[in-house]
Design a protein around this motif. Structure first.
Motif, mmCIF file in Angstrom:
data_model
loop_
_atom_site.group_PDB
_atom_site.id
_atom_site.type_symbol
_atom_site.label_atom_id
_atom_site.label_comp_id
_atom_site.label_asym_id
_atom_site.label_seq_id
_atom_site.Cartn_x
_atom_site.Cartn_y
_atom_site.Cartn_z
ATOM 1 N N ILE A 47 -45.422 -9.437 -3.687
ATOM 2 C CA ILE A 47 -45.733 -8.153 -3.027
ATOM 3 C C ILE A 47 -45.457 -8.288 -1.472
ATOM 4 O O ILE A 47 -45.860 -9.071 -0.980
ATOM 5 C CB ILE A 47 -47.022 -7.377 -3.633
ATOM 6 C CG1 ILE A 47 -47.095 -6.117 -3.073
ATOM 7 C CG2 ILE A 47 -48.139 -8.358 -3.106
ATOM 8 C CD1 ILE A 47 -48.489 -5.319 -3.462
ATOM 9 N N THR A 48 -44.893 -7.152 -0.862
ATOM 10 C CA THR A 48 -44.891 -7.211 0.541
ATOM 11 C C THR A 48 -45.391 -6.095 1.050
ATOM 12 O O THR A 48 -45.147 -5.054 0.707
ATOM 13 C CB THR A 48 -43.219 -7.413 0.885
ATOM 14 O OG1 THR A 48 -42.745 -8.427 0.203
ATOM 15 C CG2 THR A 48 -43.125 -7.335 2.583
ATOM 16 N N LEU A 49 -46.430 -6.207 2.133
ATOM 17 C CA LEU A 49 -46.939 -4.987 2.832
ATOM 18 C C LEU A 49 -46.410 -4.916 4.308
ATOM 19 O O LEU A 49 -46.026 -6.011 4.923
ATOM 20 C CB LEU A 49 -48.345 -5.292 2.938
ATOM 21 C CG LEU A 49 -49.135 -5.341 1.669
ATOM 22 C CD1 LEU A 49 -50.651 -5.575 2.065
ATOM 23 C CD2 LEU A 49 -49.045 -4.274 0.617
ATOM 24 N N PHE A 50 -45.882 -3.716 4.536
ATOM 25 C CA PHE A 50 -45.280 -3.642 5.968
ATOM 26 C C PHE A 50 -46.162 -2.775 7.065
ATOM 27 O O PHE A 50 -46.930 -2.063 6.820
ATOM 28 C CB PHE A 50 -43.829 -2.708 5.819
ATOM 29 C CG PHE A 50 -43.073 -3.510 5.031
ATOM 30 C CD1 PHE A 50 -41.970 -4.462 5.533
ATOM 31 C CD2 PHE A 50 -42.670 -3.363 3.475
ATOM 32 C CE1 PHE A 50 -40.973 -4.985 4.912
ATOM 33 C CE2 PHE A 50 -42.025 -3.902 2.996
ATOM 34 C CZ PHE A 50 -41.035 -4.871 3.497
ATOM 35 N N ASP A 51 -45.969 -3.059 8.233
ATOM 36 C CA ASP A 51 -46.518 -2.486 9.437
ATOM 37 C C ASP A 51 -45.567 -2.181 10.378
ATOM 38 O O ASP A 51 -45.171 -3.323 11.117
ATOM 39 C CB ASP A 51 -47.771 -3.236 9.848
ATOM 40 C CG ASP A 51 -48.706 -2.300 10.882
ATOM 41 O OD1 ASP A 51 -48.469 -1.326 11.059
ATOM 42 O OD2 ASP A 51 -49.497 -3.087 11.337
ATOM 43 N N PRO A 52 -45.167 -1.000 10.644
ATOM 44 C CA PRO A 52 -45.626 0.264 9.845
ATOM 45 C C PRO A 52 -45.167 0.312 8.506
ATOM 46 O O PRO A 52 -44.200 -0.621 8.194
ATOM 47 C CB PRO A 52 -44.778 1.257 10.712
ATOM 48 C CG PRO A 52 -43.721 0.712 11.408
ATOM 49 C CD PRO A 52 -44.052 -0.749 11.696
ATOM 50 N N ALA A 53 -45.961 1.046 7.747
ATOM 51 C CA ALA A 53 -45.743 1.157 6.601
ATOM 52 C C ALA A 53 -44.445 1.740 5.918
ATOM 53 O O ALA A 53 -43.910 1.479 4.813
ATOM 54 C CB ALA A 53 -46.694 1.804 5.718
ATOM 55 N N ASP A 54 -43.811 2.544 6.839
ATOM 56 C CA ASP A 54 -42.309 3.160 6.493
ATOM 57 C C ASP A 54 -41.126 2.416 6.744
ATOM 58 O O ASP A 54 -40.046 2.984 6.580
ATOM 59 C CB ASP A 54 -42.528 4.652 6.931
ATOM 60 C CG ASP A 54 -42.257 4.456 8.606
ATOM 61 O OD1 ASP A 54 -42.661 3.329 9.073
ATOM 62 O OD2 ASP A 54 -42.189 5.654 9.250
ATOM 63 N N SER A 55 -41.310 1.212 7.112
ATOM 64 C CA SER A 55 -40.281 0.280 7.565
ATOM 65 C C SER A 55 -40.263 -0.800 6.532
ATOM 66 O O SER A 55 -41.143 -1.185 5.874
ATOM 67 C CB SER A 55 -40.455 -0.213 8.895
ATOM 68 O OG SER A 55 -39.390 -1.178 9.029
ATOM 69 N N THR A 56 -38.887 -1.123 6.273
ATOM 70 C CA THR A 56 -38.780 -2.426 5.531
ATOM 71 C C THR A 56 -37.980 -3.507 6.050
ATOM 72 O O THR A 56 -37.412 -4.430 5.528
ATOM 73 C CB THR A 56 -37.930 -2.105 4.114
ATOM 74 O OG1 THR A 56 -36.831 -1.358 4.587
ATOM 75 C CG2 THR A 56 -38.677 -1.211 3.125
ATOM 76 N N ALA A 57 -37.851 -3.385 7.312
ATOM 77 C CA ALA A 57 -37.470 -4.473 8.362
ATOM 78 C C ALA A 57 -38.091 -5.725 8.344
ATOM 79 O O ALA A 57 -39.335 -5.826 8.113
ATOM 80 C CB ALA A 57 -37.252 -3.938 9.705
ATOM 81 N N ALA A 58 -37.457 -6.734 8.395
ATOM 82 C CA ALA A 58 -38.218 -8.031 8.347
ATOM 83 C C ALA A 58 -38.969 -8.319 9.223
ATOM 84 O O ALA A 58 -40.187 -9.033 9.254
ATOM 85 C CB ALA A 58 -37.103 -9.076 8.442
ATOM 86 N N SER A 59 -38.860 -7.851 10.741
ATOM 87 C CA SER A 59 -39.889 -7.842 11.672
ATOM 88 C C SER A 59 -41.215 -7.178 11.493
ATOM 89 O O SER A 59 -42.328 -7.182 12.018
ATOM 90 C CB SER A 59 -39.320 -7.403 13.126
ATOM 91 O OG SER A 59 -38.663 -5.916 12.862
ATOM 92 N N ALA A 60 -40.953 -6.172 10.378
ATOM 93 C CA ALA A 60 -42.274 -5.283 10.216
ATOM 94 C C ALA A 60 -43.189 -5.713 9.007
ATOM 95 O O ALA A 60 -44.263 -5.244 8.409
ATOM 96 C CB ALA A 60 -41.847 -3.716 9.812
ATOM 97 N N ILE A 61 -42.823 -7.102 8.212
ATOM 98 C CA ILE A 61 -43.326 -7.669 7.372
ATOM 99 C C ILE A 61 -44.812 -8.063 7.844
ATOM 100 O O ILE A 61 -45.169 -8.621 8.664
ATOM 101 C CB ILE A 61 -42.762 -8.706 6.690
ATOM 102 C CG1 ILE A 61 -41.551 -8.356 5.863
ATOM 103 C CG2 ILE A 61 -43.640 -9.453 5.567
ATOM 104 C CD1 ILE A 61 -40.801 -9.555 5.238
ATOM 105 N N ASP A 62 -45.877 -7.513 7.304
ATOM 106 C CA ASP A 62 -47.158 -7.735 7.619
ATOM 107 C C ASP A 62 -47.961 -8.827 6.796
ATOM 108 O O ASP A 62 -48.364 -9.788 7.431
ATOM 109 C CB ASP A 62 -47.937 -6.416 7.396
ATOM 110 C CG ASP A 62 -49.537 -6.583 8.192
ATOM 111 O OD1 ASP A 62 -49.877 -7.487 8.763
ATOM 112 O OD2 ASP A 62 -50.438 -5.685 7.312
ATOM 113 N N VAL A 63 -48.054 -8.601 5.510
ATOM 114 C CA VAL A 63 -48.620 -9.692 4.477
ATOM 115 C C VAL A 63 -47.709 -9.764 3.228
ATOM 116 O O VAL A 63 -47.093 -8.939 2.759
ATOM 117 C CB VAL A 63 -49.884 -9.140 4.166
ATOM 118 C CG1 VAL A 63 -50.310 -10.419 2.777
ATOM 119 C CG2 VAL A 63 -50.647 -9.139 5.514
ATOM 120 N N SER A 64 -47.248 -10.710 2.912
ATOM 121 C CA SER A 64 -46.484 -11.123 1.884
ATOM 122 C C SER A 64 -47.408 -12.082 0.739
ATOM 123 O O SER A 64 -48.090 -13.149 1.319
ATOM 124 C CB SER A 64 -44.970 -11.888 1.925
ATOM 125 O OG SER A 64 -45.232 -13.136 2.590
ATOM 126 N N ALA A 65 -47.226 -11.862 -0.363
ATOM 127 C CA ALA A 65 -48.021 -12.502 -1.454
ATOM 128 C C ALA A 65 -47.117 -12.718 -2.656
ATOM 129 O O ALA A 65 -46.204 -11.980 -3.184
ATOM 130 C CB ALA A 65 -49.306 -11.944 -1.698
#
Length: 210
Positions: A47-65
């Motif tokens: 699972i990958t969480l993004f910040d900001p949530a509406d982005s899927t850019a690599a630089s926006a990855i907040d948490v991955s598990a």
């Protein structure tokens, strides 16, 4: 139990476990377990969480598990077959900031016949990042119980599967699983224990298309 069709034998059940793997009278003995097969469905193991949530850019990855080290323990009694799955969850965050807790949803499913959800529960896994750390890990457990009768091939189908077929018999080389009633009986008695992250449609799409 014997058969001349080697690929089918893994589906059959034997009481004589000590004979497993031995060839006799033109066939091979293999035990069929009533224990559910444990697996992580494709696309749900991370699972990958993004910040900001509406982005899927690599630089926006907040948490991955990711779920790893999935292991099964199976216990049988006269009433039930119980599958206990244990697993680890490893995670990484983007910034080594203050201590942080992340809670992720995990599903626990009993699947019958490869297509019917017999039961489903959604739990949670808690990850605690220490201050200044970008990595953490924890472990989890998920349990399902299957009625032993539902996981048992009916006697009529068992007789057809285990019927001795001799060279020269008309159906000696016929796969008994081509018989619809036998095939359906084996399918309905087969269960899977599925564990994975409970993803949103967007998260699943990201996993399968990245």
């Amino acid at each position: 139990m014997t058969s001349r069709i080697l690929p089918l034998i893994g589906l059959l059940a034997l009481a004589a476990c000590s004979r497993e793997g031995r060839i006799g009278q033109g066939g091979i003995f293999v035990e069929r377990s009533a224990c559910p097969q444990l697996a992580i469905p494709a696309g749900t193991g991370d699972i990958t969480l993004f910040d900001p949530a509406d982005s899927t850019a690599a630089s926006a990855i907040d948490v991955s598990a990711a779920i790893t080290n999935l292991r099964a323990n199976c216990y049988e009694d006269t009433a039930n077959v119980t599958s206990v799955a244990t697993f680890d969850v490893v995670a990484q965050r983007r910034d080594a900031g203050p201590a942080r807790q992340v809670v992720l949803p995990i599903f626990n499913v009993s699947m019958q016949g490869g297509e019917t959800v017999a039961s489903k529960k959604v739990g949670r896994i808690v990850l605690n990042f220490e201050a200044g750390s970008i990595r953490t890990a924890t472990n989890g457990q998920a349990t399902i119980r299957v009625d032993r009768g539902a996981a048992t091939i009916p006697e009529e189908a068992r007789r057809e599967l285990t019927r001795r077929r001799r060279p020269g018999d008309v159906d000696a080389a016929v796969d008994p699983l081509t018989i619809p009633s036998v095939r359906d009986a084996v399918k309905n008695a087969t269960f899977e224990h599925l564990v994975g992250f409970q993803l949103t449609p967007e998260q699943l799409r990201y996993n399968v298309t990245r």
